[in-house]
Design an enzyme around this catalytic site. Structure first.
Site: not given
Lengths: 406, 406
Positions: B122, B193, B218-219, B365
């Site tokens: 990322f 991560d 937040y995921k 996705r």
């Protein structure tokens, strides 16, 4: 004796007081530490949670423009501190923003290695500056000096002057315009910490020609506990602006997911990670209170509250020593009083419904926030303080037990 | 053909689905980007705003123990990722936490100057690492390699291996235990991560003996847009732990307001500024959903959803190429599909109530979140995708206009 009722009746800020929720039976003199709750926040938070997040889900990054919320809230704050449009970003905490601007400023003065700050500045400023000096490790150094020695300390090894405009302990205010001009003459960049200034009185970053500034959202801006902070860079620093926390949302095109970092144009380069939309929306709603507010009039009322409170305290509790300069130009809007047992005195006051706070070693702090305080409340607070002192009511063992947070 | 109704009837996660608010008419397959809203958040936020802030005001730092909220929420997350008690702190953003642990790890390996990471990690990971290398400026370097080359890249000049366990684009999962062991053999510290791992499946930081980890709230943790992130340090690194963002709340005794920084003991040293209480309270309430959840069972359901979705897509939209490894051990819980017009396909899907997202250059996705997705929904999503592909419905100019946030 001033006619308090007349003052409150004529007070233009009775209108803004109605915009806050304040608990019954409390006189809140700690808005310099955590601002009171603007009513609009409740509805906004409910809407952001249920509608924007719950129903909009991921789409709200576009449909509610969450992605530009940090800049939008920034524009609201810019107006309060004399910042030009698009020079201010809401992001992270004051501490993290200090880190960004300190490293940025040091990089702009590569031949110089010293950061000058005031002894007695708020700890996080000194801690972050010392951390930056250690991290860069090229002979960088933090030099703490007394307020009276600042100008003399601006030698040709000094890169950055880092100052908090209003001292958190005493409420004393530094001369932002004068010190910034002195720094410029010495080739020194300035960083102003506006934690105790923004929203308290008119600040003029543009007029002072300051280089960088930071400040917090949860004191006089009433953004809620731990509200996001802000960071400012003067227009002349925006081109090629680059700070060390090179997170993806500071990228020029974050959604291209490029392998190499390329900073966003302008103040956008101060962004780092994904913004805390809930906390930032609360701050946004809170700032609506300032719509149409004349900060000069706000400050004028703060000065009258200051006079009223200090006059009453002098009369009713003469043993308390005023630690704040009385001359308006030399202070912010808080009142700091010294007493050897300040902690116990404050606990006794809080038990009696007057909320201020304590700062080591001997300071009672009272924040005067004209947006939501009446003259009658401030007078009554002084009377209760007088009574606590006169009766020695503070001298109880239970008032001397320190809480975790003071 | 699988009996979908039977699967949903027997699904133990029907219980947790009832804990979420999801809009009617939407199949939400983007919980890997922004988790859905846990119902409990609404009540908690209303309470925190109106009661804790509005009525409690500054007192709530003690009475509602706001000051220890970051550690308390950290303990909730620790359980989900195999972290020992008091090794995890909720703070700042993932990007800022990456900065902290990268500098910390580099300081622990003073003779080595290279950070190795995976090409295609990322962006914020690579950006922050490159920024750290540039800031330290002592010959430090970020070296990006292909996943297959990671072990070979662990030479004796390498200080830190920074990896994201699950790739944001493809959903491919790295072997945390194996790569951590290889790094240890090479004297290299590991930073994991966990943005696409935490809350998605069982993670075992202790078992893998990882050094540091970060991740977002937040995921799969459903903490709300821009929820605070977390940072982990292995017990062996806690003594004398020191990170570069030396803010006041990382101090051993912040309320002594001492002039010199002295890091808090243990993971508390990862704190920096005042925590965002509103956003962090939302995350805290959201994490209640995980109370009593068996992450192994969660993963098992995710695997069945994965099989169902990919089988149906293979049948109904054979032109879409699966970019995610199908072997469970080699992937997270998202499904990534390739198509040259992936952006337009996703817009057509969203218009038809199936929300996933797009990643450059050609990835569709779909996040499979067993806490709130039914088998029937996932099957229906595949059918709608099949229809969009079969009819060419995606081939409309309006689906090709890029939004600001994708």
């Amino acid at each position: 004796m001033t006619d308090i009722t007349a003052l409150d009746t004529a007070d233009p800020f009775a209108r803004t007081r109605a915009l806050f929720d304040l608990p019954d039976g409390i006189i809140y003199l700690d808005g310099n530490s955590l601002g009171a709750l603007p009513r609009a926040v409740k509805g906004r938070m409910a809407e952001v949670v249920a509608t924007q997040w719950g129903e909009g889900l991921i789409r709200s990054w576009n449909t509610h423009d969450w992605i530009d919320l940090p800049g939008r809230v920034g524009e609201r704050i810019a107006r309060l501190i004399g910042a030009a449009p698009q020079t201010l970003m809401v992001a992270d905490s004051t501490s993290v923003n200090l880190f960004k601007v300190l490293v940025t400023a040091l990089r702009l003065r590569p031949g110089r290695q010293v950061i000058v700050s005031e002894r007695g500045n708020f700890p996080t400023d000194a801690y972050i500056a010392a951390g930056v000096a250690e991290l860069l490790g090229q002979g960088h150094e933090l030099r703490l000096v007394e307020a009276s020695e600042i100008e003399a300390a601006l030698g040709d090894d000094v890169a950055v002057l880092l100052l908090t405009e209003v001292n958190y302990r005493t409420g004393a205010r530094l001369d932002m315009a004068g010190l910034t001009a002195a720094a410029q003459r010495a080739g020194v960049l300035t960083i102003w910490d506006l934690c105790h200034s923004a929203g308290a009185f008119p600040v003029d970053l543009s007029g002072a020609d300051a280089d960088f500034a930071v400040g917090c959202g949860y004191k006089y801006l009433n953004g809620g506990p731990g509200a996001p902070a802000f960071v400012y860079a003067a227009p002349r620093h925006l081109e090629g602006l680059r700070q060390p926390l090179t997170g993806w949302l500071g990228h020029a095109a974050p959604f291209s997911f490029a392998e190499t970092y390329r900073p966003a144009a302008g103040i956008g380069a101060m962004r780092v990670g994904t913004p805390p939309v809930l906390s930032m929306s609360a701050l946004d709603a809170a700032l609506e209170v300032f719509d149409g507010v004349d900060l000069g009039a706000l400050r004028a009322k703060a000065d009258r509250l200051f006079e009223l409170f200090t006059d009453e305290v002098k009369r009713l509790a003469p043993e308390l020593q005023l630690a704040t300069p009385s001359e308006p130009a030399r202070r912010g809007t808080q009142v700091s009083l010294r007493h050897p047992e300040a902690y116990a005195v404050m606990q006794a006051l809080i038990e009696r419904g007057v909320i201020g706070d304590f700062r080591e070693p001997d300071i009672l702090r009272f924040g005067l926030t004209p947006l939501y305080l009446s003259f009658a409340e401030v007078k009554r607070a002084a009377e209760i303080l007088g009574e606590v002192m006169r009766t020695g009511a503070w001298d109880q063992p239970r008032y001397k037990v320190r809480a975790k947070v003071v």
